[in-house]
Enzyme design. Structure first.
Site, PDB file in Angstrom:
ATOM      1  N   GLU A  64       0.878  -1.173   0.000  1.00  0.00           N
ATOM      2  CA  GLU A  64       0.000   0.000   0.000  1.00  0.00           C
ATOM      3  C   GLU A  64       0.912   1.218   0.000  1.00  0.00           C
ATOM      4  O   GLU A  64       1.551   1.530   1.008  1.00  0.00           O
ATOM      5  CB  GLU A  64      -0.912   0.008   1.229  1.00  0.00           C
ATOM      6  CG  GLU A  64      -1.888   1.174   1.224  1.00  0.00           C
ATOM      7  CD  GLU A  64      -2.773   1.219   2.463  1.00  0.00           C
ATOM      8  OE1 GLU A  64      -3.104   2.335   2.899  1.00  0.00           O
ATOM      9  OE2 GLU A  64      -3.112   0.140   2.982  1.00  0.00           O
ATOM     10  N   CYS A  97      -2.131   9.295   2.406  1.00  0.00           N
ATOM     11  CA  CYS A  97      -1.944   8.772   1.052  1.00  0.00           C
ATOM     12  C   CYS A  97      -3.161   9.068   0.191  1.00  0.00           C
ATOM     13  O   CYS A  97      -3.063   9.091  -1.037  1.00  0.00           O
ATOM     14  CB  CYS A  97      -1.670   7.276   1.088  1.00  0.00           C
ATOM     15  SG  CYS A  97      -2.908   6.326   1.985  1.00  0.00           S
TER      16      CYS A  97
END
Length: 466
Positions: free
Chosen positions: A233, A267
């Protein structure tokens, strides 16, 4: 022996120091994890593991004030917001606990043949090595840890040096809840080369990494000679497109929050904004009004909206993106705000910055900034907006803001991202798959699909004896 030191983003002074591990320590941890896995997976039922998770979360709930204080001290999020992450992590864990009954069940084919019994079992992969980031450490951790434990795995946790106490708190809570010894272990390590040995160990059966693209590539490279799954990720450069039919003041408030919350260190934060030409000027005006009311300052002040960014290096990167944009023709239209100019001198503070007149020749529109910067670009129409939204190496999330839901749904189908929003942003929903496209990652966390990386399938084909 090396040490791992956490530097406060708000003071740049040490706040936590831990002993680092050695190569021998890591070998011992891996051996202990593999042994604990076999015992744990064979001696517990899913119902028992669910009860362990429930008890551990109840223990964390009682410690939530301490956990929130640690979070603010170590990574700088304002204390008014830190408790929300703790509460959300606990709530998310309970959700994953509930759905595990269905997700981890046996799969029985639709058609049976007389005299035969066929089914598929999900079995734990073994030992999962979970390496996770500092920006939302509790949420990132439970995304992987809870499914891993529920599936019957053992885990080794490696936190960011910036938030080291997270693993100590979670391990303590599970130990108090009754989890057998060594099912959860953690390591503090400031030397990436040491971790390569653990990634390459045959005692480690799965690796999860959450962090930068550079870090993810290093983990992938370290595992290249093994047949082992690596979940990644990674970063994002998440776009928002504001169509010309929105309620402009409302959209401006939402966009600013999506870009600036957590000092832009998410993010899935909004990192670039495209606005239809018909509302460009009024939208920029409303963004100025919203930003003008934000308060930057000491994260332990309950009035603070925006605290420091994580490090001096991060601050330098963010400011370099701003300078690059302005040098290439962008305009800094950040509104006057006394708190923006009078931040504590010793911290890594970056004022929320509004840039207009930006384009894709600027780093701030193409490289991950990871800071409280709002670059706004004017577009002619939907097609141009989509073209620019997809002009990126990243593909984590994207949002479209419009009253016309049907029209917006057609547009998000054209967007290259793992999660698309309409009239929302910066929110990983626990019942939806969290997955990155392009350089934003590989694999899935959350939802029923987030369990799949922690299980392997075994098909059973049984014929009755004549």
């Amino acid at each position: 022996m090396s040490t791992v030191t956490t530097i406060s983003p708000s003071t740049n002074q040490p706040v936590v120091t831990r002993a680092g591990v050695t190569a021998d320590d890591l070998k011992r941890v891996a051996d202990n994890a593999q042994e604990a896995f076999w015992t744990f997976s064979q001696s517990t039922t899913l119902a028992q593991r669910q009860e362990l998770v429930t008890r551990a979360m109840d223990i964390l709930e009682k410690r939530k004030d301490v956990l929130a204080h640690e979070l603010t001290e170590q990574m700088g999020r304002p204390i008014g917001f830190s408790p929300v992450e703790i509460a959300t992590a606990i709530k998310r864990s309970h959700f994953l606990n509930r759905v595990s009954n269905t997700v981890l069940n046996e799969v029985v084919p639709g058609e049976e043949e007389t005299g035969f019994r066929r089914f598929i079992k999900r079995q734990p992969v073994g030992v999962a090595f979970i390496i996770f980031a500092w920006n939302y450490p509790w949420l990132i951790l439970v995304n992987s840890l809870i499914p891993a434990i529920l599936a019957g795995n053992a885990v080794i946790l490696k936190p960011s040096p910036q938030t080291p106490t997270i693993v100590e708190q979670i391990a303590s809570a599970f130990e108090e809840a009754g989890l057998p010894k060594n099912v959860i272990q953690f390591v503090h390590c400031g030397e990436p080369s040491l971790l390569e040995g653990l990634i390459q160990s045959p005692k480690v059966d799965h690796i999860c990494f959450t962090g930068s693209v550079t870090g993810g590539l290093a983990v992938q490279k370290a595992a290249v000679d093994r047949i082992v799954n690596v979940g990644l990720e990674l970063g994002g450069k998440d776009p928002a497109y504001v169509r010309n039919d929105v309620d402009i003041p409302w959209a401006a408030e939402q966009i600013v929050d999506g870009a600036v919350f957590n000092s832009g260190q998410s993010c899935c934060a909004i990192e670039r904004v495209y606005v239809h030409k018909n509302i460009y000027e009024p939208f920029v005006g409303e963004v100025k009004k919203v930003l003008g009311n934000y308060v930057v300052g000491d994260p332990f002040d309950t009035k603070t909206h925006v605290g420091p960014v994580i490090s001096k290096r991060a601050k330098e990167t963010i400011l370099a993106h701003i300078v690059d944009a302005v040098s290439k023709g962008a305009k800094d239209e950040t509104p006057a705000n006394a708190t923006f100019e009078n931040t504590p001198a010793e911290g890594n503070y970056v004022k929320p910055t509004l840039l207009t007149g930006v384009n894709h020749g600027m780093d701030v529109m193409t490289q991950e900034t990871f800071g409280p910067v709002i670059p706004i670009m004017k577009v002619e129409d939907d097609d141009e907006a989509i073209r620019y939204m997809n002009d990126s190496e990243f593909g984590l999330t994207a949002s479209i803001w419009s009253r016309d839901i049907e029209g917006a749904e057609k547009l998000v189908d054209r967007v290259e991202a793992g999660t698309v929003y309409i009239n929302r942003s910066d929110y990983p929903s626990p019942d939806l798959a969290w997955t990155g496209w392009k350089n934003s990652g590989r694999g899935v966390t959350l939802s029923r699909f987030g369990f799949e990386q922690f299980v392997k399938l075994k098909s059973h084909h049984i014929k009755a004896h004549p």
